[in-house]
Design an enzyme around this catalytic site. Structure first.
Site, PDB file in Angstrom:
ATOM      1  N   GLY A 107     -10.610  -6.723   5.932  1.00  0.00           N
ATOM      2  CA  GLY A 107     -10.802  -5.279   5.865  1.00  0.00           C
ATOM      3  C   GLY A 107     -10.052  -4.679   4.683  1.00  0.00           C
ATOM      4  O   GLY A 107      -9.392  -5.386   3.922  1.00  0.00           O
ATOM      5  N   HIS A 148       0.854  -1.187   0.000  1.00  0.00           N
ATOM      6  CA  HIS A 148       0.000   0.000   0.000  1.00  0.00           C
ATOM      7  C   HIS A 148       0.897   1.247   0.000  1.00  0.00           C
ATOM      8  O   HIS A 148       1.845   1.308   0.783  1.00  0.00           O
ATOM      9  CB  HIS A 148      -0.898  -0.006   1.242  1.00  0.00           C
ATOM     10  CG  HIS A 148      -1.765   1.199   1.353  1.00  0.00           C
ATOM     11  ND1 HIS A 148      -2.884   1.383   0.554  1.00  0.00           N
ATOM     12  CD2 HIS A 148      -1.676   2.313   2.124  1.00  0.00           C
ATOM     13  CE1 HIS A 148      -3.445   2.549   0.854  1.00  0.00           C
ATOM     14  NE2 HIS A 148      -2.726   3.137   1.794  1.00  0.00           N
TER      15      HIS A 148
END
Ligand code: GRF
Length: 219
Positions: free
Chosen positions: A151, A117
């Site tokens: 998530g 990320h």
């Protein structure tokens, strides 16, 4: 479902990589795996977007590729097709893969799906992390390598690296600086997972050492 991967420095793990775009992180993994001492082989690259550069990169390295298009189909069907395309891989690396995966997919590879990320999680999850960092006025940005849970960008952190935010940075210049960190972190974290050295307890990851002790990832 793929066989359980217990990890070993002696056994080469079979890696599947999911991509959606340019595949520069895939390239970093392909380059690392070209070293015969690297404990993982990239055996399959699957893209949800046809015609992307990542597919060319895989083909140039002689890695099998497949397109599994997500458009116009139910998520469950898409994920079932991804699992089929990945086959008997041990570990899945998300490398610029722009779809969220559900527990149904993740349960096939428990603790063995990695993601990169372009932000210092838990700050700036989701899309456009470099843009979020610029808007927030932070002076340090960076990348996070983490295990994937159900998530969005919430799984246990395996590695992080920072870069400065410079005067005059645009989203593009900052993202490019962060990308160099991503390329450094991804092979390192994949090595740890492939060697079975990552222990997750209470949502925090540590690295098992040869001495039998385990080390906090932050150094
Ligand atoms: C990377 O910044 C990654 O963190 C994000 O999308 C970008 C993809 O880059 N999710 P690439 O496809 O690996 O070049």
């Amino acid at each position: 479902m793929a066989p359980a991967w217990s990890g070993s420095a002696e056994v080469t793990a079979r890696i599947g990589v999911l991509v959606s775009g340019s595949g520069s992180n895939l390239q970093a993994l392909l380059d690392a795996a070209a070293d015969p001492w690297f404990p993982a082989d990239i055996v399959k690259v699957v893209s949800n977007v046809p015609g992307v550069l990542a597919l060319d990169r895989a083909a140039r390295s002689g890695v099998a590729t497949e397109v599994v298009d997500h458009r116009g189909r139910a998520r469950a069907e898409f994920e079932a097709d991804l699992l089929r395309a990945l086959g008997d891989v041990d570990i899945v690396c998300l490398a610029g893969f722009m779809r969220v995966l559900t527990g149904a997919f993740l349960s096939a590879f428990p603790g063995r799906v990695l993601n990169v990320h372009p932000g210092l999680l838990p700050l700036f999850p989701g899309l456009h992390a470099p843009r979020q960092a610029l808007a927030a006025g932070v002076t340090q940005a960076g990348a996070t390598l983490h295990l994937v849970d159900a998530g969005v960008d919430t799984g246990p952190i395996l590695a992080q690296g920072t870069v400065p935010v410079l005067q005059g940075d645009t989203e593009a210049t900052l993202a490019a600086r962060i990308l160099t960190v991503e390329h450094r972190l991804y092979p390192m974290a994949l090595r740890w997972i492939a060697e079975g050295r990552v222990v997750v307890e209470g949502g925090r990851a540590t690295i098992a050492l040869k001495t039998g002790e385990s080390r906090w990832i932050g150094g």
